[in-house]
Scaffold this active site. Sequence first.
Site, PDB file in Angstrom:
ATOM      1  N   CYS A  17      49.467 -47.545  67.264  1.00  0.00           N
ATOM      2  CA  CYS A  17      49.726 -48.825  66.582  1.00  0.00           C
ATOM      3  C   CYS A  17      50.353 -48.657  65.200  1.00  0.00           C
ATOM      4  O   CYS A  17      51.304 -49.366  64.848  1.00  0.00           O
ATOM      5  CB  CYS A  17      48.432 -49.626  66.492  1.00  0.00           C
ATOM      6  N   HIS A  57      47.084 -53.956  60.743  1.00  0.00           N
ATOM      7  CA  HIS A  57      47.162 -52.758  59.897  1.00  0.00           C
ATOM      8  C   HIS A  57      48.148 -53.002  58.758  1.00  0.00           C
ATOM      9  O   HIS A  57      49.259 -53.509  58.977  1.00  0.00           O
ATOM     10  CB  HIS A  57      47.679 -51.554  60.694  1.00  0.00           C
TER      11      HIS A  57
END
Length: 351
Positions: A151, A243
């Site tokens: 990711c 994130h």
Amino acid sequence: MKRKVAILGATGIVGQRFIELLQNHPWFEISVLAASEKSAGKKYKDACDWKLTSPMPSEIGEMTVAASDLRSVESAGDVDFVFSAIPGDTASAIEEQFAAKYPVISKASAHRGDADVPLIIPEVNPDHLALIPIQKKKRGWSGYITTDPNCSTTQLAISLKPLMKFGLKSVMVSTMQALSGAGYPGVASMDIIDNVLPFIKNEEEKIETESTKVLGAFNHGAISKAPIRLSASCSRVNVSDGHTESVFVGLEQNPEIDEITREFEKFRGLPQELKLPSAPEHPIVVRRENDRPQPKCDRDCGNGMSVVLGRIRKDPVMTVKYTCLGHNTVRGAAGGSILHAELLAKKGYLD
Ligand SMILES: NC(=O)c1ccc[n+]([C@@H]2O[C@H](COP(=O)([O-])OP(=O)(O)OC[C@H]3O[C@@H](n4cnc5c(N)ncnc54)[C@H](OP(=O)(O)O)[C@@H]3O)[C@@H](O)[C@H]2O)c1
């Protein structure tokens, strides 16, 4: 007729996101849900601790979870291709078993580094899919494995791609990664409340190796890694999804910030050209406020498929620095895999 897909790891955090995003998908429908032996044989609603804010679809809850082996999955329903969202350390042999017969699109790390396995971000390196026929021939498989990056790499590589025209030399990235990135139950609450954990196992190595493969060139049947020096430092923070990364980039040229911003904003890829169903209109969105992007405000931008950049400014040591935000379970996981599958379908790799 919609293509039928089996999801391995269907009870996990990424598996749940696959189920949510595949509801009413125009091209694909879920035919089999598979997980570990612990869940096999149970109804999905009894095997899964559903963590999304959207409700579990009722017909999904009534499906029986299969074990993650070929025979069990084939007995549970028809399959045209497979999404794999199982832990990296268990994925290798399981994915190979399925790939002998079916296309496998994997979120797991097990095969990302294999020389004959594509590592795809559809906007960044769709040409790397040319490894598929090479892999099938070499391994003697009817199917194949193709992978997505982890990711944090996905959002970073999307942001770096438009900078390559200025001569990308070196990158330093410091990540602040969400709790959902660790799966469920993930990090213990006593460890993360009022805290930051400055270590995520194998994450820095994944960012450093996967980014150069994704940004590399496909020549003469192989990927040559991009000649970029890259250093990552990763932390887990008390955020549910999304994130955040502080990125510092060294370029051969010294473009103005306005020029860099324009390159980010005009960046488009093959998914946008082909109008794939999950493609965001803007793969990169730039925010100009001093305090954006923020995970709480910006992670759902472009239905979670856009990477949001902000605070783009000159760097006194490198050339430019910026903040980069991506939804880790959507663009960084299930949404990225679904876009990857749409590209495969459009290019004839699922026929
Ligand atoms: N979370 C993210 O943001 C993210 C982003 C990118 C990539 N990934 C990768 O995606 C994969 C799944 O992550 P996750 O966050 O969804 O993890 P998770 O919440 O821990 O879920 C793991 C899933 O794998 C199944 N599983 C565990 N051991 C298995 C085995 N031996 N055989 C078959 N199935 C098994 C589990 O089934 P049971 O419920 O039956 O145990 C569950 O469905 C991992 O490889 C991870 O590194 C995650």
